[in-house]
Design a protein around this motif. Structure first.
Motif, PDB file in Angstrom:
ATOM      1  N   LEU A 151      11.764   2.942  -6.627  1.00  0.00           N
ATOM      2  CA  LEU A 151      11.432   4.011  -6.592  1.00  0.00           C
ATOM      3  C   LEU A 151      11.783   5.050  -5.544  1.00  0.00           C
ATOM      4  CD1 LEU A 151       8.634   5.272  -6.544  1.00  0.00           C
ATOM      5  CD2 LEU A 151       8.018   3.792  -4.626  1.00  0.00           C
ATOM      6  N   LEU A 152      12.725   4.639  -4.445  1.00  0.00           N
ATOM      7  CA  LEU A 152      13.354   5.374  -3.591  1.00  0.00           C
ATOM      8  C   LEU A 152      14.572   6.187  -4.498  1.00  0.00           C
ATOM      9  CD1 LEU A 152      13.716   3.231  -0.764  1.00  0.00           C
ATOM     10  CD2 LEU A 152      13.084   5.275  -0.513  1.00  0.00           C
ATOM     11  N   SER A 153      15.370   5.228  -6.005  1.00  0.00           N
ATOM     12  CA  SER A 153      16.190   6.201  -6.327  1.00  0.00           C
ATOM     13  C   SER A 153      15.611   6.787  -7.334  1.00  0.00           C
ATOM     14  CB  SER A 153      16.758   4.232  -6.748  1.00  0.00           C
ATOM     15  OG  SER A 153      16.023   4.300  -8.468  1.00  0.00           O
ATOM     16  N   LEU A 154      14.300   6.890  -7.759  1.00  0.00           N
ATOM     17  CA  LEU A 154      13.860   7.482  -8.717  1.00  0.00           C
ATOM     18  C   LEU A 154      13.536   8.794  -7.740  1.00  0.00           C
ATOM     19  CD1 LEU A 154      13.666   8.615 -11.874  1.00  0.00           C
ATOM     20  CD2 LEU A 154      11.184   7.249 -11.088  1.00  0.00           C
ATOM     21  N   ILE A 155      12.830   9.101  -7.044  1.00  0.00           N
ATOM     22  CA  ILE A 155      13.141   9.937  -6.115  1.00  0.00           C
ATOM     23  C   ILE A 155      13.599  10.830  -5.814  1.00  0.00           C
ATOM     24  CG2 ILE A 155      11.934  11.225  -3.737  1.00  0.00           C
ATOM     25  CD1 ILE A 155       9.810   8.370  -3.660  1.00  0.00           C
ATOM     26  N   HIS A 156      14.710  10.016  -5.238  1.00  0.00           N
ATOM     27  CA  HIS A 156      15.787  10.938  -4.992  1.00  0.00           C
ATOM     28  C   HIS A 156      17.068  11.238  -6.516  1.00  0.00           C
ATOM     29  CE1 HIS A 156      16.017   8.586  -0.708  1.00  0.00           C
ATOM     30  NE2 HIS A 156      16.137   9.594  -0.793  1.00  0.00           N
ATOM     31  N   LEU A 157      16.506  10.426  -7.434  1.00  0.00           N
ATOM     32  CA  LEU A 157      16.729  11.381  -8.352  1.00  0.00           C
ATOM     33  C   LEU A 157      16.620  12.398  -9.379  1.00  0.00           C
ATOM     34  CD1 LEU A 157      17.869   8.143 -10.936  1.00  0.00           C
ATOM     35  CD2 LEU A 157      19.552   9.799  -9.859  1.00  0.00           C
ATOM     36  N   ARG A 158      15.500  12.666  -9.015  1.00  0.00           N
ATOM     37  CA  ARG A 158      14.420  14.050  -8.620  1.00  0.00           C
ATOM     38  C   ARG A 158      15.373  15.039  -7.420  1.00  0.00           C
ATOM     39  NH1 ARG A 158      12.313  13.562 -13.974  1.00  0.00           N
ATOM     40  NH2 ARG A 158      11.473  12.023 -14.108  1.00  0.00           N
ATOM     41  N   GLY A 178       0.580  -1.438   0.409  1.00  0.00           N
ATOM     42  CA  GLY A 178       0.010  -0.215   0.335  1.00  0.00           C
ATOM     43  C   GLY A 178       0.959   1.171   0.179  1.00  0.00           C
ATOM     44  N   TYR A 179       1.700   1.512   0.673  1.00  0.00           N
ATOM     45  CA  TYR A 179       2.983   2.438   0.829  1.00  0.00           C
ATOM     46  C   TYR A 179       4.070   2.553  -0.373  1.00  0.00           C
ATOM     47  CZ  TYR A 179       1.710   3.029   5.987  1.00  0.00           C
ATOM     48  OH  TYR A 179       1.229   3.775   6.867  1.00  0.00           O
ATOM     49  N   TYR A 180       3.686   1.453  -1.502  1.00  0.00           N
ATOM     50  CA  TYR A 180       5.020   1.286  -2.182  1.00  0.00           C
ATOM     51  C   TYR A 180       3.887   2.044  -3.792  1.00  0.00           C
ATOM     52  CZ  TYR A 180       6.675  -0.191  -6.256  1.00  0.00           C
ATOM     53  OH  TYR A 180       7.193  -0.433  -8.033  1.00  0.00           O
ATOM     54  N   GLU A 181       2.750   1.465  -3.466  1.00  0.00           N
ATOM     55  CA  GLU A 181       1.694   2.620  -4.662  1.00  0.00           C
ATOM     56  C   GLU A 181       1.250   4.010  -4.079  1.00  0.00           C
ATOM     57  OE1 GLU A 181       0.412   1.089  -7.093  1.00  0.00           O
ATOM     58  OE2 GLU A 181       1.635  -0.977  -6.768  1.00  0.00           O
ATOM     59  N   LEU A 182       1.028   4.264  -3.280  1.00  0.00           N
ATOM     60  CA  LEU A 182       1.266   5.686  -2.582  1.00  0.00           C
ATOM     61  C   LEU A 182       2.284   5.978  -2.580  1.00  0.00           C
ATOM     62  CD1 LEU A 182      -0.965   7.438  -1.295  1.00  0.00           C
ATOM     63  CD2 LEU A 182       0.254   7.415   0.977  1.00  0.00           C
ATOM     64  N   HIS A 231       5.130  14.828  -6.044  1.00  0.00           N
ATOM     65  CA  HIS A 231       5.277  15.639  -4.978  1.00  0.00           C
ATOM     66  C   HIS A 231       6.058  14.898  -4.013  1.00  0.00           C
ATOM     67  CE1 HIS A 231       0.547  16.667  -5.574  1.00  0.00           C
ATOM     68  NE2 HIS A 231       1.105  17.555  -5.824  1.00  0.00           N
ATOM     69  N   LEU A 232       7.106  15.400  -4.358  1.00  0.00           N
ATOM     70  CA  LEU A 232       8.199  14.477  -3.927  1.00  0.00           C
ATOM     71  C   LEU A 232       8.253  13.640  -2.526  1.00  0.00           C
ATOM     72  CD1 LEU A 232      11.043  15.668  -5.978  1.00  0.00           C
ATOM     73  CD2 LEU A 232       9.344  13.420  -6.606  1.00  0.00           C
ATOM     74  N   GLU A 233       8.392  14.859  -1.140  1.00  0.00           N
ATOM     75  CA  GLU A 233       8.876  14.608  -0.007  1.00  0.00           C
ATOM     76  C   GLU A 233       7.371  13.444   0.623  1.00  0.00           C
ATOM     77  OE1 GLU A 233      10.891  15.575   2.054  1.00  0.00           O
ATOM     78  OE2 GLU A 233      11.502  16.244   0.635  1.00  0.00           O
ATOM     79  N   PRO A 234       5.600  13.218   0.751  1.00  0.00           N
ATOM     80  CA  PRO A 234       5.225  12.537   0.391  1.00  0.00           C
ATOM     81  C   PRO A 234       5.326  11.544  -0.339  1.00  0.00           C
ATOM     82  CG  PRO A 234       3.881  14.399  -0.220  1.00  0.00           C
ATOM     83  CD  PRO A 234       5.106  14.763  -0.417  1.00  0.00           C
ATOM     84  N   ALA A 235       6.406  11.146  -1.196  1.00  0.00           N
ATOM     85  CA  ALA A 235       6.296  10.046  -2.002  1.00  0.00           C
ATOM     86  C   ALA A 235       7.610   9.445  -1.288  1.00  0.00           C
ATOM     87  CB  ALA A 235       6.825  10.408  -3.775  1.00  0.00           C
ATOM     88  N   LEU A 236       8.404  10.056  -0.874  1.00  0.00           N
ATOM     89  CA  LEU A 236       9.613   9.671  -0.267  1.00  0.00           C
ATOM     90  C   LEU A 236       9.608   9.604   1.107  1.00  0.00           C
ATOM     91  CD1 LEU A 236      12.761   8.982   0.122  1.00  0.00           C
ATOM     92  CD2 LEU A 236      13.125  11.584   1.241  1.00  0.00           C
ATOM     93  N   ASP A 237       8.691   9.411   1.711  1.00  0.00           N
ATOM     94  CA  ASP A 237       7.980   9.117   2.863  1.00  0.00           C
ATOM     95  C   ASP A 237       7.357   8.017   2.512  1.00  0.00           C
ATOM     96  OD1 ASP A 237       6.999   9.689   5.898  1.00  0.00           O
ATOM     97  OD2 ASP A 237       5.041   9.856   5.032  1.00  0.00           O
TER      98      ASP A 237
END
Length: 329
Positions: free
Chosen positions: A279-286, A242-246, A255-261
């Protein structure tokens, strides 16, 4: 070099939000949970060996504290699982790795000797399920073993249908029908059964709520999927999926901060799931946090080194390292 890096980044983003075209020979994942047949409790630190269809050992996974195991990036086809755990009878089972195994299988081990009475019982089923006729519950148990342990989705579906004929408001059985339909690659039928389960339970059965939400989000229906996803996480705050899909949903909206959380919560709940690190790698790259992205990619490559996505991750890692060196000479 920057253009190549951006194209790889776009490919990874497409994988995350489900937009990339399927490969000619797509890899598949095999995930699952090991349970005690006597108590339905999850068994931690069990040894799960993945073997080819001739019984030759390929790779081992040890179940987490939640009893979970994962073998990512496999070629679709027949395999054998050999599972052992202290106090339990060793089990060998055939499994066909395909689309259905992405959603996980359940493995039940029989306690050895006196351990049947020695192990704590705990709650087996919900009060609602206890209120269902015994014959219907027996059919659902039979169907679950056929679906998750016997790789017989057709037979499982018949058992679930028979259970519902005896107990029309058995929403847990409708959920299992949805899982069987997914294993049979019938998403429309799966969605129909999951909707029935959610409606009959008045959105109180987290398994069905989350499964339907993920199915809707998979076809980009966020208007209906997002409220269900958030409701499902209220009901089950320990759902890594569920958190992965969120996290995917928030990333898609940038929405990078909510995505990272959300992604970090998924990682804490399922540290051996490779796609969480993707998923984490893509958020951090963004976020241009290249150092964190390198750590994410390293974790992903350790878990999934040989699949097409794993090779892409290696390319992205190399380009990310060059970007980091360019930004901090």
């Amino acid at each position: 070099m920057l253009r190549a890096f951006l194209s790889l980044l776009a490919f990874l983003a497409a994988l995350i939000v489900g937009l990339a075209p399927s490969a000619a020979n797509p890899s598949a994942n095999l995930t699952g949970v090991v349970y005690s047949e006597a108590t339905n409790q999850r068994i931690s630190h069990a040894s799960v060996w993945l073997c080819d269809d001739g019984g030759n050992r390929l790779v081992e996974s040890v179940t987490t504290d939640n009893g979970e195991f994962a073998f990512p990036g496999l070629r679709a086809g027949p395999y054998i699982l050999k599972i052992t755990a202290p106090g339990f009878v060793p089990l060998e089972m055939n499994v066909d790795v395909n689309f259905g195994t992405e959603h996980g299988i359940s493995v039940f081990l029989k306690p050895a000797g006196k351990s049947l009475k020695e192990r704590p019982s705990g709650p087996l089923i919900s009060a609602h399920e206890l209120s269902m006729p015994a014959a219907a519950r027996k059919l659902v148990d039979s169907g679950k073993k056929k679906l998750y342990a016997g790789n017989n989705a057709e037979g499982a579906l018949r058992d679930f249908e028979a259970a519902i004929a005896k107990a029309p408001d058995y929403y847990e059985a409708y959920y299992q029908m949805g899982m069987a339909c997914l294993a049979l690659q019938k998403p429309a039928d799966a969605e129909k059964n999951l909707q029935t389960s959610v409606a009959l339970s008045n959105q109180t059965y987290p398994d069905a709520v989350l499964a339907l939400a993920i199915l809707l989000l998979g076809r980009h229906d966020s208007a209906n999927g997002e409220p269900l996803l958030r409701r499902g996480l209220e009901l089950n705050p320990n759902s890594w999926a569920g958190y992965y899909e969120l996290g995917k949903l928030e990333l898609y909206r940038m929405h990078l901060e909510p995505a990272l959380d959300a992604a970090e919560k998924a990682e804490s709940l399922a540290p051996r799931q490779p796609k969480v690190y993707r998923l984490l790698s893509l958020i951090h790259l963004r976020q241009k946090n290249y150092q964190a992205a390198l750590a994410d990619l390293d974790a992903y490559i350790r878990l999934d080194p040989d699949s097409p996505e794993g090779h892409t991750a290696k390319q992205i890692r190399a380009d990310t390292e060059r970007q980091l060196e360019a930004s901090h000479p």
